[in-house]
Write a protein that holds these residues in place. Structure first.
Motif, mmCIF file in Angstrom:
data_model
loop_
_atom_site.group_PDB
_atom_site.id
_atom_site.type_symbol
_atom_site.label_atom_id
_atom_site.label_comp_id
_atom_site.label_asym_id
_atom_site.label_seq_id
_atom_site.Cartn_x
_atom_site.Cartn_y
_atom_site.Cartn_z
ATOM 1 N N THR A 275 3.899 1.268 10.065
ATOM 2 C CA THR A 275 3.360 2.312 9.191
ATOM 3 C C THR A 275 2.200 1.761 8.367
ATOM 4 O OG1 THR A 275 4.967 1.769 7.461
ATOM 5 C CG2 THR A 275 5.544 3.551 8.978
ATOM 6 N N TYR A 278 2.633 2.654 2.192
ATOM 7 C CA TYR A 278 3.856 2.107 1.593
ATOM 8 C C TYR A 278 4.829 3.214 1.211
ATOM 9 C CZ TYR A 278 2.078 3.484 -3.013
ATOM 10 O OH TYR A 278 1.630 4.207 -4.093
ATOM 11 N N PHE A 279 4.301 4.424 0.958
ATOM 12 C CA PHE A 279 5.149 5.540 0.553
ATOM 13 C C PHE A 279 5.714 6.326 1.731
ATOM 14 C CE2 PHE A 279 0.616 6.501 -0.008
ATOM 15 C CZ PHE A 279 0.435 7.520 0.923
ATOM 16 N N ASP A 280 5.364 5.946 2.966
ATOM 17 C CA ASP A 280 5.922 6.609 4.155
ATOM 18 C C ASP A 280 7.223 5.907 4.535
ATOM 19 O OD1 ASP A 280 6.386 8.089 6.415
ATOM 20 O OD2 ASP A 280 4.676 7.301 7.556
ATOM 21 N N GLN A 281 8.208 6.039 3.684
ATOM 22 C CA GLN A 281 9.442 5.274 3.844
ATOM 23 C C GLN A 281 10.278 5.744 5.031
ATOM 24 O OE1 GLN A 281 11.253 5.503 -0.037
ATOM 25 N NE2 GLN A 281 9.759 4.124 -0.961
ATOM 26 N N SER A 282 10.101 6.985 5.459
ATOM 27 C CA SER A 282 10.847 7.488 6.622
ATOM 28 C C SER A 282 10.132 7.210 7.935
ATOM 29 C CB SER A 282 11.073 8.996 6.482
ATOM 30 O OG SER A 282 9.836 9.700 6.605
ATOM 31 N N GLY A 283 8.915 6.679 7.872
ATOM 32 C CA GLY A 283 8.153 6.415 9.092
ATOM 33 C C GLY A 283 7.665 7.679 9.786
#
Length: 450
Positions: A275, A278-283
């Motif tokens: 990814t 950094y805020f795309d924690q769910s991918g």
């Protein structure tokens, strides 16, 4: 070519935009001017003083828009619908025709507050502008249709940001794009049930970006075009090893041109879950999920167009996407390998073999395409590449490996460590030489691939 101004956006009417004024900045220091792009729209003859006047103080270009326009749109942001967005730190500054006869826009980023800024300051960090130059130059060289970083002017303000060292320097960026109409532009009209303007916008896009006139089947024709163009973009993202980071529906241009770069990355290796944000924690927008994400956004366009079209032809138009993506990712990989396509029965298995070998070995993407240009892998590529080597043997080169670039010890790449190092030299010593050298190296690679 001669500068050919246009004002096509005014055909849509004031329901689509808000007239705005650019911010007044303490300074205007020219840091980057893209004369290669400027030559395509007849603006390469501007002096630096004229350039700063137009792209730092935003004095109107003759014959085009006499006041900047902040465009209105909505969009799904990480699959959550947001009706409170629009051009919050940029605007459409000018329109013109390029040397291919296409309608082009000059849009801004960091040019000040608009009615859509909400709580933002309408500014852009200088680092953000430098990063966008690097992203767009690299993508252009790798065959991805992208907005072009046209101008970067440092503006002399200190900005405070929560996700990077502050205070930091500020800039105004100008982009050259093949339009700024987004899927979210259509979503906004559907949200308000504005069928008249939906039809007007459909006709505008068909006429100015696809060379067609409106008619009873205009919505499905438009959707088929957008599905095909965005599928092409998705395929080229994959072959470039590029992760956009934020593929929200307000970031998808209906011309299929990639734009609006925030937390982008080039993947070091073929890692499906890689990814950029950094805020795309769910991918959601991970490397391998980008085609799915873009397809989902196109579905939102289809949903918007249901107000002015029957469902069945729209569903049929959407079917263009998967087939086009499969064809385009193969075409882009073969282009990057310097090989001629042989047809789907050969090209698609080749893509699968490339992906499998790269995943198994963790081979750097840029190194693989550099070493394999022309279709012959070095002996150092061992057993995991045996099946791929056999498939490559059936392909013919599209051009010889005779550019001096292919004698370099390593490929031109754009990984995050180098991006940060280039910025560090600017931040610490105002040293712009590494950026200038990198842009030249990227363009040299583009010449070798072209």
């Amino acid at each position: 070519m001669a500068f050919t101004p246009q004002q096509a956006i005014l055909e849509l009417g004031d329901a689509f935009y808000d007239p705005v004024h650019a911010a007044r900045f303490p300074q205007a220091i020219l840091r980057f001017r893209n004369d290669r792009a400027a030559a395509e729209v007849g603006l390469d003859g501007l002096s630096d003083e004229q350039w700063i006047a137009h792209f730092g103080r935003f004095e109107p270009l003759p014959g085009t828009l006499q006041q900047p326009l902040a465009l209105r749109y909505h969009g799904h942001q990480f699959r959550v619908y947001n009706p409170e967005i629009g051009d919050g730190r940029g605007f459409l500054f000018a329109q013109m025709t390029d040397d291919q006869g296409r309608l082009m826009d000059l849009g801004t980023k960091g040019s000040g507050q608009t009615p859509w800024s909400r709580f933002g300051d309408g500014r852009l960090t200088l680092k953000g502008g430098v990063r966008e130059i690097l992203a767009t130059e690299m993508l252009e060289a790798l065959g991805v249709e992208t907005s072009r970083s046209f101008s970067l002017i440092e503006t002399g303000e200190e900005l405070h940001r929560g996700d990077e060292p502050s205070p930091t320097r500020s800039a105004a960026l100008v982009r050259l794009s093949h339009g700024h109409i987004r899927i979210g532009t259509f979503q906004r009209l559907a949200y308000s049930q504005d069928t008249e303007n939906l039809q007007r916008l459909t006709g505008y896009v068909l006429r100015h970006y696809y060379g067609e006139e409106a008619g009873d089947d205009a919505p499905q024709r438009l959707l088929a075009h957008v599905a095909a163009r965005t599928a092409r973009m998705a395929g080229r993202f994959m072959a470039a090893g590029f992760v956009h980071g934020v593929l929200n529906s307000d970031n998808i241009n209906v011309t299929g041109e990639s734009f609006d770069y925030g937390p982008w990355r080039f993947a070091p290796s073929w890692a499906p879950g890689f990814t950029a944000a950094y805020f795309d924690q769910s991918g959601l927008y991970a490397f391998s999920r980008q085609p799915e994400a873009i397809y989902w956004d196109v579905m939102q366009l289809a949903s918007s167009l249901r107000l002015i079209a029957e469902e069945a032809p729209l569903i049929e138009a959407m079917e263009v996407f998967p087939e086009t993506f499969q064809r385009e990712v193969a075409s882009a990989m073969l282009w990057r390998l310097g090989l001629k396509p042989r047809g789907p029965e050969h090209d698609r298995p080749l893509v699968g073999a490339i992906e499998a070998a790269l995943v198994e070995t963790d081979t750097p993407i840029d190194r693989f395409f550099f070493d394999g240009f022309g279709g012959k892998l070095p002996e150092s590529y061992g057993e995991p590449f045996a099946a791929l080597r056999a498939r490559l043997a059936g392909y013919e080169p599209r051009k010889p490996r005779d550019h001096e670039y292919w004698s370099d010890p390593a490929p031109c790449a754009m990984l995050i460590d180098e991006v940060e190092a280039i910025w560090a030299r600017i931040a610490q010593g105002d040293d712009w030489a590494p950026l200038t050298a990198k842009v030249a190296a990227i363009r040299r690679m583009g010449e070798a691939l072209a």
